[in-house]
Design an enzyme around this catalytic site. Structure first.
Site, PDB file in Angstrom:
ATOM      1  N   GLU A   1    -140.397  44.857 -17.397  1.00  0.00           N
ATOM      2  CA  GLU A   1    -140.186  45.337 -16.028  1.00  0.00           C
ATOM      3  C   GLU A   1    -140.381  46.841 -15.928  1.00  0.00           C
ATOM      4  OE1 GLU A   1    -136.397  43.699 -14.769  1.00  0.00           O
ATOM      5  OE2 GLU A   1    -137.278  41.688 -14.594  1.00  0.00           O
ATOM      6  N   ASN A   2    -140.369  47.316 -14.681  1.00  0.00           N
ATOM      7  CA  ASN A   2    -140.650  48.725 -14.424  1.00  0.00           C
ATOM      8  C   ASN A   2    -139.802  49.176 -13.234  1.00  0.00           C
ATOM      9  OD1 ASN A   2    -142.334  51.071 -13.220  1.00  0.00           O
ATOM     10  ND2 ASN A   2    -143.296  50.673 -15.194  1.00  0.00           N
ATOM     11  N   ALA A   3    -139.383  50.441 -13.255  1.00  0.00           N
ATOM     12  CA  ALA A   3    -138.600  50.985 -12.139  1.00  0.00           C
ATOM     13  C   ALA A   3    -139.372  50.870 -10.830  1.00  0.00           C
ATOM     14  CB  ALA A   3    -138.232  52.440 -12.418  1.00  0.00           C
TER      15      ALA A   3
ATOM     16  N   GLU B   1    -145.702  35.375 -19.381  1.00  0.00           N
ATOM     17  CA  GLU B   1    -146.908  34.561 -19.580  1.00  0.00           C
ATOM     18  C   GLU B   1    -148.151  35.444 -19.672  1.00  0.00           C
ATOM     19  OE1 GLU B   1    -144.496  34.156 -17.429  1.00  0.00           O
ATOM     20  OE2 GLU B   1    -144.225  32.079 -16.802  1.00  0.00           O
TER      21      GLU B   1
HETATM   22  N1  THU Z   1    -140.974  36.306 -14.653  1.00  0.00           N
HETATM   23  C1  THU Z   1    -141.751  35.936 -15.715  1.00  0.00           C
HETATM   24  O1  THU Z   1    -141.776  36.614 -16.753  1.00  0.00           O
HETATM   25  N2  THU Z   1    -142.470  34.805 -15.606  1.00  0.00           N
HETATM   26  C2  THU Z   1    -142.498  34.000 -14.502  1.00  0.00           C
HETATM   27  O2  THU Z   1    -143.290  33.085 -14.433  1.00  0.00           O
HETATM   28  C3  THU Z   1    -141.529  34.226 -13.432  1.00  0.00           C
HETATM   29  C4  THU Z   1    -140.888  35.562 -13.422  1.00  0.00           C
HETATM   30  C5  THU Z   1    -140.212  37.549 -14.743  1.00  0.00           C
HETATM   31  C6  THU Z   1    -140.694  38.627 -13.805  1.00  0.00           C
HETATM   32  C7  THU Z   1    -139.456  39.473 -13.665  1.00  0.00           C
HETATM   33  O3  THU Z   1    -139.405  40.394 -14.737  1.00  0.00           O
HETATM   34  C8  THU Z   1    -138.311  38.490 -13.839  1.00  0.00           C
HETATM   35  O4  THU Z   1    -138.869  37.326 -14.412  1.00  0.00           O
HETATM   36  C9  THU Z   1    -137.628  38.121 -12.540  1.00  0.00           C
HETATM   37  O5  THU Z   1    -138.536  37.725 -11.582  1.00  0.00           O
END
Ligand code: THU
Length: 159
Positions: A62-64, A73
């Site tokens: 994630e990022n700010a 994925e």
């Molecule tokens: N996220 C995934 O890594 N894969 C997905 O298919 C759904 C969502 C992550 C994105 C974000 O960092 C966190 O889950 C919450 O949405």
């Protein structure tokens, strides 16, 4: 009227998986701990099994600036294509860890990841089965990315 349907496998637990898929899902579960998810706390792990036997891992980062973050994925598949550009993908497993969730129900890939996996499948020239599982509980096996993104946009549309 035309209609579209698909079948998938639902297992009561990962113990019903064959040893190869069991191992792959275990790898996805383990790698969730490496997720960088300080904003959502939703940690996702993805494990990509290649034809040569190598398993490539990915997590959500994630990022700010929220939209800059990447899902597990796309993280895993990008790593797999980067390191092994010609190796076929045999299957991918996805799991997650959520401090507030029940952690018992598999989560499905987001829309953007479905599009991404579909492209990988075109490149792969063979279907990519998806094994979806949470920390515990039931497991889904989806036979091809096409089932998660029917009528998807692909390379043929650009011809
Ligand atoms: N996220 C995934 O890594 N894969 C997905 O298919 C759904 C969502 C992550 C994105 C974000 O960092 C966190 O889950 C919450 O949405």
């Amino acid at each position: 009227m035309p209609s579209h349907q698909f079948t998938y496998t639902e297992l009561a637990s990962d113990k019903e998986l064959d040893s190869r898929y069991f191992h792959l899902l275990s790898e996805a579960k383990k790698i969730t701990n490496n997720a960088y998810a300080p904003y959502s706390n939703f940690k996702v792990g993805c494990a990509v099994l290649l034809q040569n036997g190598v398993i490539v891992h990915g997590v959500n980062v994630e990022n700010a600036s929220y939209p800059v973050g990447i899902c597990a994925e796309r993280s895993a598949l990008s790593a797999a294509v980067s390191t092994y550009p010609s190796e076929k993908i045999v299957a991918i497993a996805i799991s997650y860890l959520s401090p507030n969730g029940d952690n018992n129900t598999p989560a499905f890939p987001c829309g953007m990841c479905r599009q991404f996996i579909l492209e990988c499948e075109f490149k792969n020239l063979q279907p990519i089965p998806l094994i979806l599982g949470a920390e515990k509980g039931k497991v889904y096996i989806i036979d091809t990315a096409q089932h998660l993104l029917p009528f998807g946009f692909g390379p043929n549309d650009l011809k």
